[in-house]
Write a protein that holds these residues in place. Structure first.
Motif, short mmCIF file in Angstrom:
data_model
loop_
_atom_site.label_atom_id
_atom_site.label_comp_id
_atom_site.label_asym_id
_atom_site.label_seq_id
_atom_site.Cartn_x
_atom_site.Cartn_y
_atom_site.Cartn_z
N TYR A 104 6.69 0.02 -1.39
CA TYR A 104 5.72 0.03 -2.49
C TYR A 104 5.80 1.36 -3.20
CZ TYR A 104 1.26 -1.07 -4.87
OH TYR A 104 0.29 -1.35 -5.79
N ASN A 105 6.04 1.30 -4.48
CA ASN A 105 6.03 2.49 -5.34
C ASN A 105 5.89 2.02 -6.78
OD1 ASN A 105 8.79 1.99 -6.41
ND2 ASN A 105 9.42 2.51 -4.31
N PRO A 156 2.60 2.46 2.45
CA PRO A 156 3.82 2.32 1.65
C PRO A 156 4.96 3.18 2.17
CG PRO A 156 1.89 2.73 0.26
CD PRO A 156 1.50 3.04 1.67
N TRP A 157 6.15 2.55 2.29
CA TRP A 157 7.34 3.34 2.57
C TRP A 157 8.17 3.45 1.30
CZ3 TRP A 157 12.17 0.97 2.15
CH2 TRP A 157 12.25 -0.41 2.35
N PRO A 201 7.86 5.83 -1.08
CA PRO A 201 6.94 5.99 -2.21
C PRO A 201 7.59 6.62 -3.44
CG PRO A 201 6.51 7.64 -0.54
CD PRO A 201 7.48 6.66 0.06
N LEU A 247 2.98 9.73 -5.81
CA LEU A 247 2.14 9.62 -4.61
C LEU A 247 0.68 9.41 -4.99
CD1 LEU A 247 3.63 12.45 -2.35
CD2 LEU A 247 3.78 10.00 -1.94
N LEU A 261 -0.12 5.82 -5.89
CA LEU A 261 -0.29 4.97 -4.71
C LEU A 261 -1.66 5.17 -4.09
CD1 LEU A 261 3.21 5.21 -2.99
CD2 LEU A 261 2.14 3.14 -3.87
N VAL A 308 -4.30 0.73 -0.23
CA VAL A 308 -3.39 1.72 0.36
C VAL A 308 -4.15 2.68 1.26
CG1 VAL A 308 -1.89 3.70 -0.14
CG2 VAL A 308 -1.61 1.57 -1.41
N PRO A 327 0.49 6.72 1.94
CA PRO A 327 1.93 6.65 1.72
C PRO A 327 2.67 7.48 2.77
CG PRO A 327 0.75 7.32 -0.28
CD PRO A 327 -0.22 7.39 0.85
#
Length: 323
Positions: free
Chosen positions: A185-186, A209-210, A212, A265, A268, A274, A277
Motif C-alpha cells: 500500500y502506497n 503497509p509494506w 510505503p 508516509l 498513509l 492504517v 507503515p
C-alpha cells in the motif's frame, strides 16, 4: 512518538513500524543493532521481521540478528512488540513451507529459538495457503496461543475475501482471529482500497503497509538521479513508466517544502485503517529521517491534489466499478 491500537486489540504500537528485511543482506549486524537501539530511543516499539528474511533458505538470518540484539538485555524484549511471519520455504522437504499445522508449529518454535524469546507478539501468515483448511490453521494457532508462544495472529498479502473467510471461521471457534493485515500500500499502489481496506475496517484489523515508498519511487527518485545515484534496471523502467506522475508529485512536495518520502508516509498515516507503515531503513539517516512524517498534516485541497496525481481505484468495491 505517536501510538495507536493494533486493530481492535488493546495492544498499543508506534505509528511507524521498524522493518528489518535489510538486516543482514544490506545492513551489517553492528549497524542493525545501532538502528534498533535508536528506534527504541525514538519510541518506536513495533518491529517487523519474517523467518525467510536474510534470504539464506532455512537460516532465518534476520531473526538471528534480532535475537542476538534482544539477548543483550536492558529491557529490550519488554519494550518491543515483535512481529514475524510463517509460510515461506525453510527447506527442501515437503512440509517445510506454507500453513499446515505441522509447519506452523515447527516454524514457530524455530523462530522463537532464533529470536531468543519465549513468545511472538504478532504471528503473521505471510501468504494465503489455499490448500490448508481454516480449521487446521486456526487449531494450530489456538494451540500456540494457549501455550503462550503467540499472543496475536495477523495476515499478509490476503485478499478481502480471505480476511473475511478467516475471521468468520475463527469466530465460529470462539477465537480472536486476525487482528492485522500487512499489505502492499502506497500512493502509487492503492488496489487494497477496493476490498482489503474496507474488510479490515469492518472486521477491526489494523493495516500495516509494506513498501510505503514503492521501492524508492516515492522517495524523491528524480532528484537522486540528478545527483548521480543509480537505480536498478527494473526501477529505471518503472520510473520511465511513471515519470509524469513522479514529476508532478515531486513538484507538489517542493510546494509543501517537504521531502517526498515524508509526504508518502504521512499520506498513509492519514488513511483510516492504517496502523503503521513499515519503514525499512538501511542506514541510521533513513531511520531518523522518517520521523518528520508524523508531523505533516494535509489540507483537503492537498489530499485532493495527491488523488489527482496518484488516482486510486475510485473508491471501495463494487461502487468503484459498478453502479
Amino acid at each position: 512518538m505517536d501510538y495507536t491500537y493494533l486493530g481492535r486489540t488493546g495492544l498499543r504500537v508506534s505509528r511507524l513500524c521498524l522493518g528489518t528485511m535489510n538486516f543482514g543482506p544490506e545492513t551489517t549486524e553492528p549497524d542493525s543493532y545501532a538502528i534498533m537501539d535508536k528506534a527504541l530511543d525514538l519510541g518506536i516499539n513495533f518491529f517487523d521481521t519474517a523467518n525467510v528474511y536474510g534470504w539464506k533458505r532455512g537460516e532465518g538470518v534476520t531473526e538471528q540478528i534480532i535475537g542476538r540484539w534482544l539477548a543483550q538485555g536492558g529491557g529490550r524484549r519488554e519494550k518491543i512488540v515483535i512481529a514475524t511471519k510463517v509460510y515461506g520455504e525453510m527447506g527442501d522437504w515437503p512440509n517445510e513451507s506454507k500453513l499446515s499445522a505441522y509447519h506452523i508449529k515447527r516454524a514457530c518454535d524455530e523462530s522463537l529459538r532464533r529470536l531468543q524469546t519465549d513468545h511472538i507478539d504478532l504471528y503473521q501468515m505471510h501468504h494465503v495457503d489455499r490448500n490448508t483448511p481454516w480449521d487446521e490453521i486456526w487449531q494450530a494457532m489456538e494451540q500456540l496461543v494457549q501455550a503462550g508462544k503467540v499472543l496475536y495472529v495477523g495476515s499478509s498479502n490476503f485478499a478481502g475475501w480471505h480476511i473475511t473467510q478467516a475471521n468468520y471461521e475463527a469466530k465460529a471457534r470462539h477465537f480472536l482471529g486476525l487482528v492485522s493485515e500487512q499489505s502492499l500500500y502506497n500512493l502509487a499502489d492503492r488496489m487494497i482500497e477496493l476490498e482489503v481496506a474496507p474488510a479490515c475496517e469492518s472486521l477491526g484489523l489494523g493495516i500495516i503497509p509494506w513498501s510505503p515508498l514503492k521501492g524508492g519511487i516515492l522517495g524523491g527518485v528524480l532528484k537522486k538521479i540528478e545527483e548521480g545515484r543509480r537505480s536498478s534496471e527494473r526501477s529505471q523502467k518503472e520510473i520511465e513508466r511513471l515519470r509524469p506522475q513522479i514529476e508532478a508529485y515531486e513538484a507538489f512536495c517542493d510546494e509543501m517544502e517537504e521531502q517526498p518520502a515524508d509526504v508518502a508516509l504521512a499520506w498513509l498515516l492519514h488513511q483510516p485503517a492504517v496502523t503503521a507503515p513499515i519503514i525499512g531503513p538501511r542506514t541510521m539517516e533513513q531511520l531518523t529521517g522518517s520521523l518528520r512524517a508524523l508531523d505533516i498534516k494535509f489540507s483537503e485541497d492537498q489530499l485532493k491534489r495527491l488523488d489527482e496525481i496518484w488516482p486510486g481505484p475510485g473508491g471501495t468495491a463494487p461502487e468503484a466499478y459498478a453502479w
